[in-house]
Design an enzyme around this catalytic site. Structure first.
Site, mmCIF file in Angstrom:
data_model
loop_
_atom_site.group_PDB
_atom_site.id
_atom_site.type_symbol
_atom_site.label_atom_id
_atom_site.label_comp_id
_atom_site.label_asym_id
_atom_site.label_seq_id
_atom_site.Cartn_x
_atom_site.Cartn_y
_atom_site.Cartn_z
ATOM 1 N N HIS A 1 -5.266 -1.761 -2.567
ATOM 2 C CA HIS A 1 -5.793 -0.683 -3.595
ATOM 3 C C HIS A 1 -7.336 0.043 -2.857
ATOM 4 O O HIS A 1 -7.316 1.099 -2.932
ATOM 5 C CB HIS A 1 -6.270 -1.503 -5.029
ATOM 6 C CG HIS A 1 -7.142 -0.462 -5.751
ATOM 7 N ND1 HIS A 1 -6.241 0.540 -6.268
ATOM 8 C CD2 HIS A 1 -8.559 -0.315 -6.238
ATOM 9 C CE1 HIS A 1 -7.367 1.260 -7.154
ATOM 10 N NE2 HIS A 1 -8.356 0.665 -6.992
ATOM 11 N N SER A 2 -8.033 -1.019 -2.334
ATOM 12 C CA SER A 2 -9.142 -0.531 -1.519
ATOM 13 C C SER A 2 -9.533 -1.774 -0.358
ATOM 14 O O SER A 2 -8.668 -2.771 -0.574
ATOM 15 C CB SER A 2 -10.275 -0.227 -2.518
ATOM 16 O OG SER A 2 -10.888 -1.420 -3.059
ATOM 17 N N GLU B 1 -10.616 0.048 9.471
ATOM 18 C CA GLU B 1 -10.985 -0.883 10.365
ATOM 19 C C GLU B 1 -12.444 -0.779 10.647
ATOM 20 O O GLU B 1 -13.165 -1.681 10.895
ATOM 21 C CB GLU B 1 -10.387 -0.611 11.996
ATOM 22 C CG GLU B 1 -8.997 -0.852 11.990
ATOM 23 C CD GLU B 1 -8.468 -2.432 11.338
ATOM 24 O OE1 GLU B 1 -9.660 -3.170 11.887
ATOM 25 O OE2 GLU B 1 -7.716 -2.487 10.777
ATOM 26 N N SER C 1 -16.197 8.494 -9.289
ATOM 27 C CA SER C 1 -15.732 7.262 -9.617
ATOM 28 C C SER C 1 -15.014 6.821 -11.057
ATOM 29 O O SER C 1 -13.942 5.941 -10.865
ATOM 30 C CB SER C 1 -16.664 6.278 -9.160
ATOM 31 O OG SER C 1 -17.042 6.205 -7.973
#
Length: 456
Positions: A348-349, A133, A219
């Site tokens: 997923h993200s 959030e 990453s």
């Protein structure tokens, strides 16, 4: 014990009939190890009980010593099937009502460990909820949740030793929490403030901790897999009595590093656990568009790696499988592949909207009926270890803890500019000095484009 008779030509060209005691070692495989019993051998070696395959070599009259070992010959032309009609089974301990499956093989958890694991799962889910959030409110730049995969995080972490080295992907925040990395430290990393262990250099959720033997997340996909083989080999050479654990999603198994890493680990006999979270989706790509094999567990055979498939939403099953995998990896000096079957409930993200490529009723099913937190709560309640009062107190405590961590992290200063260049080399190189001068010039020329609390 069973006895097999093999025929071969001796050095004088005379046929000999040799007996071979069979204890789980398949004569059709190269370099396989003996197992403790016939029963274990049949469980671990799919060819040891494959009548169709055995039939194919029954009529052999000799074997040849090829590079790598002796191989039996056959006059029958038969291709190995690309896939079995039956899928490999999935190890499970808990029923959907939280009761134990009868005759299940497992080590039961004690009350203290079980309650701690449940509390950690709730903490992980709550932290994910509020930091997600926070990103939606523009307070952090990016976030990835572990919704639906909390059991894999916490159960696997609990089964390991603090001395084991963890090479995570990006849904393993729970592993760090279990090892003592605090909610505040996670939040500091996501906000990239001056107390961030990574000095603000990484994207959010790219955690790492030298203190807790967790290698910083990278990453690029799958880089940690081949690195884990090297880390494990080093641990083996130093005789540390520890293993390496590489976490990955099934999407990363489509990368070359996955195959290189598994092969290196198998050949080097490195004590490493490759734990794959098969959650059904590599961003928007479903598993059936990624590979034709029976998931990930079947890939272990091709590299000579002992493997197991486990219900990733079953805390006890994951705990027992990883605990056994760790024992084998260290004591037998071998890699182990664990495929944890689960489902990514969240997007997923924060850059993804999963409702665009999968039905909402599918998501809702896994969010409710197969929720690992709900499943484990039923189990500890059945044992009398948990109550509604404790549940309410836990959620209130964790919610306050996470909100306070966010408030603290958000109000903290950002790292100084010098931290961007420190630790790269022991002594700053001329090109880095030039980069630092360029950045300082830009800050002085365009001060409004940088945060007011930025320490240039």
């Amino acid at each position: 014990m069973a006895t097999w008779f093999l025929r071969r030509l001796n050095n004088h060209g005379v046929m000999q009939k040799l007996s071979m005691a069979f204890s789980g070692k398949s004569t059709t495989a190269i370099g396989r190890r003996y197992f403790v019993s016939m029963e274990v051998g049949q469980k671990l070696d799919p060819y040891s009980c494959d009548d169709d395959y055995r039939e194919n070599i029954d009529h052999q009259n000799q074997d040849l010593d090829f590079p790598g070992g002796k191989i039996p010959l056959t006059s029958q032309m038969k291709f190995i099937s690309e896939a079995s009609e039956k899928r490999l089974p999935c190890y499970r301990v808990l029923n959907d009502d939280g009761s134990l499956i009868s005759n299940s093989i497992h080590d039961q958890l004690g009350e203290e460990v079980a309650v701690n694991m449940y509390s950690a799962m709730v903490t992980l889910k709550t932290m994910d909820t509020y930091l997600y959030e926070a990103q939606r409110q523009g307070r952090i730049s990016f976030y990835m949740t572990t919704f639906g995969e909390e059991a894999i995080n916490i159960a696997s972490a609990a089964a390991l030793s603090p001395h084991d080295f963890v090479l995570p992907q990006y849904r393993e925040a729970g592993v760090l929490l279990w090892r003592g990395f605090t909610v505040q430290e996670c939040t500091n990393q996501c906000f990239g403030n001056k107390d961030d262990k990574g000095k603000g250099r990484q994207m959010p959720v790219h955690y790492g901790s030298n203190k807790h033997n967790v290698i910083t997340i990278s990453s690029p996909l799958a880089t940690q897999i081949s690195q884990a083989a090297g880390v494990a080999y080093s641990l083996k050479m130093d005789k540390t009595g520890a293993c390496a654990v590489a976490y990955t999603g099934e999407g990363a198994t489509s990368e070359g590093d996955f195959h290189a890493g598994l092969n290196f680990a198998a050949v080097l006999e490195a004590p490493v656990i490759f734990l794959c979270r098969n959650n059904g989706w590599a961003i928007s790509t479903p598993v059936h568009e990624q590979f034709r094999s029976d998931g990930i567990v079947s890939k272990g055979l091709g590299y000579g790696i002992r493997s197991i498939r486990v219900d990733g939403n079953d805390v006890i099953a994951v705990y027992n499988a990883v605990r056994a995998a760790r024992t084998m990896a260290i004591s037998e000096e071998r890699p182990i592949l664990v495929e944890a079957m689960t489902y990514r409930v969240g997007h997923h993200s924060t850059s993804d909207d999963s409702t665009k490529y999968r039905p909402t009723n599918e998501i809702e099913y896994w969010k409710t009926a197969r929720c690992p937190i709900n499943l484990f709560r039923k189990h500890i309640q059945r044992n009398g270890w948990w109550s509604d009062v404790q549940e309410s107190e836990l959620y209130t405590h964790v919610k306050n803890q996470v909100l306070e961590a966010i408030k603290t992290a958000e109000g903290m200063e950002k790292p100084a500019l010098t931290e961007l260049f420190s630790d790269v080399y022991e002594k700053m190189t001329p090109n880095l000095q030039e980069q630092e001068r360029c950045i300082r010039d830009a800050i002085h020329k365009y001060p409004k484009d940088y945060p007011t609390d930025f320490q240039a």
